[in-house]
Design an enzyme around this catalytic site. Sequence first.
Site, PDB file in Angstrom:
ATOM      1  N   MET A 163      38.262  31.463  76.208  1.00  0.00           N
ATOM      2  CA  MET A 163      36.941  32.088  76.169  1.00  0.00           C
ATOM      3  C   MET A 163      35.951  31.244  75.375  1.00  0.00           C
ATOM      4  O   MET A 163      34.791  31.093  75.770  1.00  0.00           O
ATOM      5  CB  MET A 163      37.044  33.509  75.581  1.00  0.00           C
ATOM      6  CG  MET A 163      35.766  34.308  75.706  1.00  0.00           C
ATOM      7  SD  MET A 163      35.203  34.478  77.400  1.00  0.00           S
ATOM      8  CE  MET A 163      35.853  36.088  77.833  1.00  0.00           C
TER       9      MET A 163
ATOM     10  N   LYS B 266      53.705  51.922  41.335  1.00  0.00           N
ATOM     11  CA  LYS B 266      55.165  52.010  41.243  1.00  0.00           C
ATOM     12  C   LYS B 266      55.612  53.152  40.329  1.00  0.00           C
ATOM     13  O   LYS B 266      56.545  53.883  40.655  1.00  0.00           O
ATOM     14  CB  LYS B 266      55.727  50.672  40.743  1.00  0.00           C
ATOM     15  CG  LYS B 266      57.242  50.590  40.813  1.00  0.00           C
ATOM     16  CD  LYS B 266      57.708  49.147  40.710  1.00  0.00           C
ATOM     17  CE  LYS B 266      59.202  49.023  40.451  1.00  0.00           C
ATOM     18  NZ  LYS B 266      60.078  49.788  41.328  1.00  0.00           N
TER      19      LYS B 266
ATOM     20  N   GLU C 216      53.001  41.934  57.791  1.00  0.00           N
ATOM     21  CA  GLU C 216      52.354  43.243  57.620  1.00  0.00           C
ATOM     22  C   GLU C 216      51.214  43.460  58.617  1.00  0.00           C
ATOM     23  O   GLU C 216      50.910  44.597  58.986  1.00  0.00           O
ATOM     24  CB  GLU C 216      51.833  43.421  56.191  1.00  0.00           C
ATOM     25  CG  GLU C 216      52.930  43.656  55.160  1.00  0.00           C
ATOM     26  CD  GLU C 216      53.504  42.369  54.579  1.00  0.00           C
ATOM     27  OE1 GLU C 216      53.147  41.282  55.094  1.00  0.00           O
ATOM     28  OE2 GLU C 216      54.298  42.443  53.628  1.00  0.00           O
TER      29      GLU C 216
ATOM     30  N   PHE D  90      51.545  40.666  38.397  1.00  0.00           N
ATOM     31  CA  PHE D  90      52.212  40.013  39.526  1.00  0.00           C
ATOM     32  C   PHE D  90      52.074  40.871  40.784  1.00  0.00           C
ATOM     33  O   PHE D  90      52.341  42.068  40.756  1.00  0.00           O
ATOM     34  CB  PHE D  90      53.695  39.792  39.201  1.00  0.00           C
ATOM     35  CG  PHE D  90      54.462  39.217  40.369  1.00  0.00           C
ATOM     36  CD1 PHE D  90      54.171  37.945  40.852  1.00  0.00           C
ATOM     37  CD2 PHE D  90      55.459  39.949  40.998  1.00  0.00           C
ATOM     38  CE1 PHE D  90      54.858  37.415  41.928  1.00  0.00           C
ATOM     39  CE2 PHE D  90      56.155  39.426  42.081  1.00  0.00           C
ATOM     40  CZ  PHE D  90      55.855  38.152  42.546  1.00  0.00           C
ATOM     41  N   GLN D  91      51.688  40.282  41.873  1.00  0.00           N
ATOM     42  CA  GLN D  91      51.464  40.947  43.161  1.00  0.00           C
ATOM     43  C   GLN D  91      50.507  42.139  43.042  1.00  0.00           C
ATOM     44  O   GLN D  91      50.706  43.176  43.660  1.00  0.00           O
ATOM     45  CB  GLN D  91      52.793  41.369  43.802  1.00  0.00           C
ATOM     46  CG  GLN D  91      53.621  40.160  44.256  1.00  0.00           C
ATOM     47  CD  GLN D  91      54.727  40.507  45.235  1.00  0.00           C
ATOM     48  OE1 GLN D  91      55.308  41.579  45.171  1.00  0.00           O
ATOM     49  NE2 GLN D  91      55.034  39.579  46.135  1.00  0.00           N
TER      50      GLN D  91
END
Lengths: 566, 165
Positions: free
Chosen positions: A480, A163, A51, A113-114
């Site tokens: 760097m 949802k 993502e 959940f999630q």
Amino acid sequence: MTKIKGALALIESLRCEGVKHVFGYPGGAVLDIFDMLYDAKDIEFILVRHEQGAVHAADGYARASGNVGVCVVTSGPGATNTVTGLATAYMDSIPVVVFSGQVSTHLIGNDAFQEADIVGITRSCTKHNFLVKDVNHLPRIIKEAFYIARTGRPGPVLIDLPKDVMNAQVLFKYPEEVHLRGYSPTYKGHPGQIKRIVDTILRSKRPVIYAGGGIILSNAADELREFARTTRIPVALTLMGLGAYPAGERGFLGMLGMHGTYYANMAVHESDCLISIGARFDDRVTGKIDEFSPKAKVIHIDIDPTSISKNVKVDLPVVGDCRNVLTDMLALLENRSKDVDELRREIEPWNKEIDYWKEHMPLKYDSSDQLIKPQYVIETIDRLSPEDAIITTEVGQNQMWTAQFYKFNKPRLFLSSGGLGTMGYGFPAAIGAQIAFPERTVIDIAGDGSIQMNIQELATAVQYSLNVKVMILNNCNLGMVRQWQCLFYRKRYSHTAMNFSPDFVKLAEAYGANGFLVDKPSDVESAIKEAFKIKGPVFVDFRVDPDEHVYPMVPSGAPIKNMLLV
Amino acid sequence: MKHVISVLVDNEAGVLTRVSGLFSGRGFNIESLSVAPTLDPKISIMVITTSGNEQVLEQIKKQLNKLINVIKVVDYVGKDCVQREMVLIKIQARDENRAEVLRIAEIFRAKVVDICPKSYTLELTGDKNKLGGFIEMLKPIGIIDFIRTGTVVMEREMQGGGVEL
């Protein structure tokens, strides 16, 4: 009118916004949306592999095209993976809209959940964010989100979609107008203040323009060029501003700041009138604040009032869109051609002084026929790439050398993570830019450290046959950080050696892409030509001199005139 | 320097966190905060007392204005205004000092809102100084419990000509 599902209303809203491409990744909470995307043939969905890559790709898409980049991700981990991408877009004022899935409303707050409180998590790294609790609010919120993302000082907006809201039925009507009582960006600069600015500029002897990403965001590059040509005032650009002024013009000073050119930093230091346009006085530009441009009257043109006098005390501020303000300034100058002629005469010695600096203290490096110099790779890419090629970079030495040695002549050709300095940005951003412009060549200039931060997106590039060329300046180190350790930490190279990198050629081949290794300076040119010839993604692993440093360099916290030179 | 700032915001879930998060995220300090809806139920007002030099205050106001849900920001410094906060104090009331507590309450025009065999609970509204003085007077007697609200503020209608009662 019949009712439709929330998920379909979302797709319809995207159509109303003219969205053609969506980057993202599916998951449980967004199954309804993906079910609708299955039938949405007019919206191309780009399946990334992480993502974070989705948001950077949408961000690259936005920077290259000027349109809003769009992402759809799932709840919980899908949403939290977007945080780095959102923070990157937020720091560089890039319009991105992220739709995140959320658990059903009755489960919110139950550690379901999630589940993640993504609105809470992203509050400080988005311009604004929304949780849609009622499907009837969905069209209005999407309208507002796109409006907020692209207007004023642009920025990322997140919309969290439970949802059950996506599953609920709504009478779909996309609003035509936005009503936000607390939000009304100022586009037009104050006329009196603009007049004062023009008067100040016309009286100056050593003026310098310091322009930033705001020029690109407001599409003001033509106006900037016109202004600089009319007045003959030299122009220094920030990292974010590269391309806003043609690198080939006489008065071009290149980048200023920590790794800026000697002549840009000296010009700013010696200036009596600093004209900042669409830049925000970042600490990487100013160095020690108290000694930044100490002799100058500071003029600051910016659409965001919070930027004004945040770091440096500004003498003459104008809040407004860069393009509008420059247009107004040009109109005033047109009526004062005598004064403009006078100014040109007055500042000619100043321009000569700058020419002298440019001639005697140019950007340089020691070339070698044994070791590949990274700067030489970039110069060669610049020479061989098509004029409209889009360059992205990762973060670190690769980024700074690109900023120094690639000559950008147009805006929106250089995409780089400025404010946040996000390693792993360049490759997915290149994918996004390539989706926006399938016909153009997109080149990601990477380091061996940075490329490994989002290397999984090679699968995306292969899947969609994207013409992305990844030029890895491989010095087997986090260059760097190593440079800082060398200069300021007594060469105690703590954990910056990358001795265990993969074989990038084999890795590219494992993904179904092309890759080749270049370890001799004499092979650099042919390798780049070959990479451009091959269709699809290519990794080129340039084994460069590990001891090469980025110069000039201003030590952190020092005044910008105190440069370490080669 | 102390500043009292009122912030008119959309009355929506999460707006308070946006405002307080802005303060914490940028290292500004909130000394007190009070929030309530206005006559328009869609709008709430927050009154924030904070401190800082001129530049910090300028940033605080600009950053607040930048929030999408913020409709208006007013800084009351230099404005003629009425400021009030309220305190509830539960104080020990032994036989020997019951009268003293009531006398102090009367002087400050505080109200007794609860009475028990061993304590009084007093309520007082007023500006910061008045409340401070009241608390100082009661401290030696023995404060059992104590709570104070944030400041609320309103500009006077007649600048400089109003009479505080």
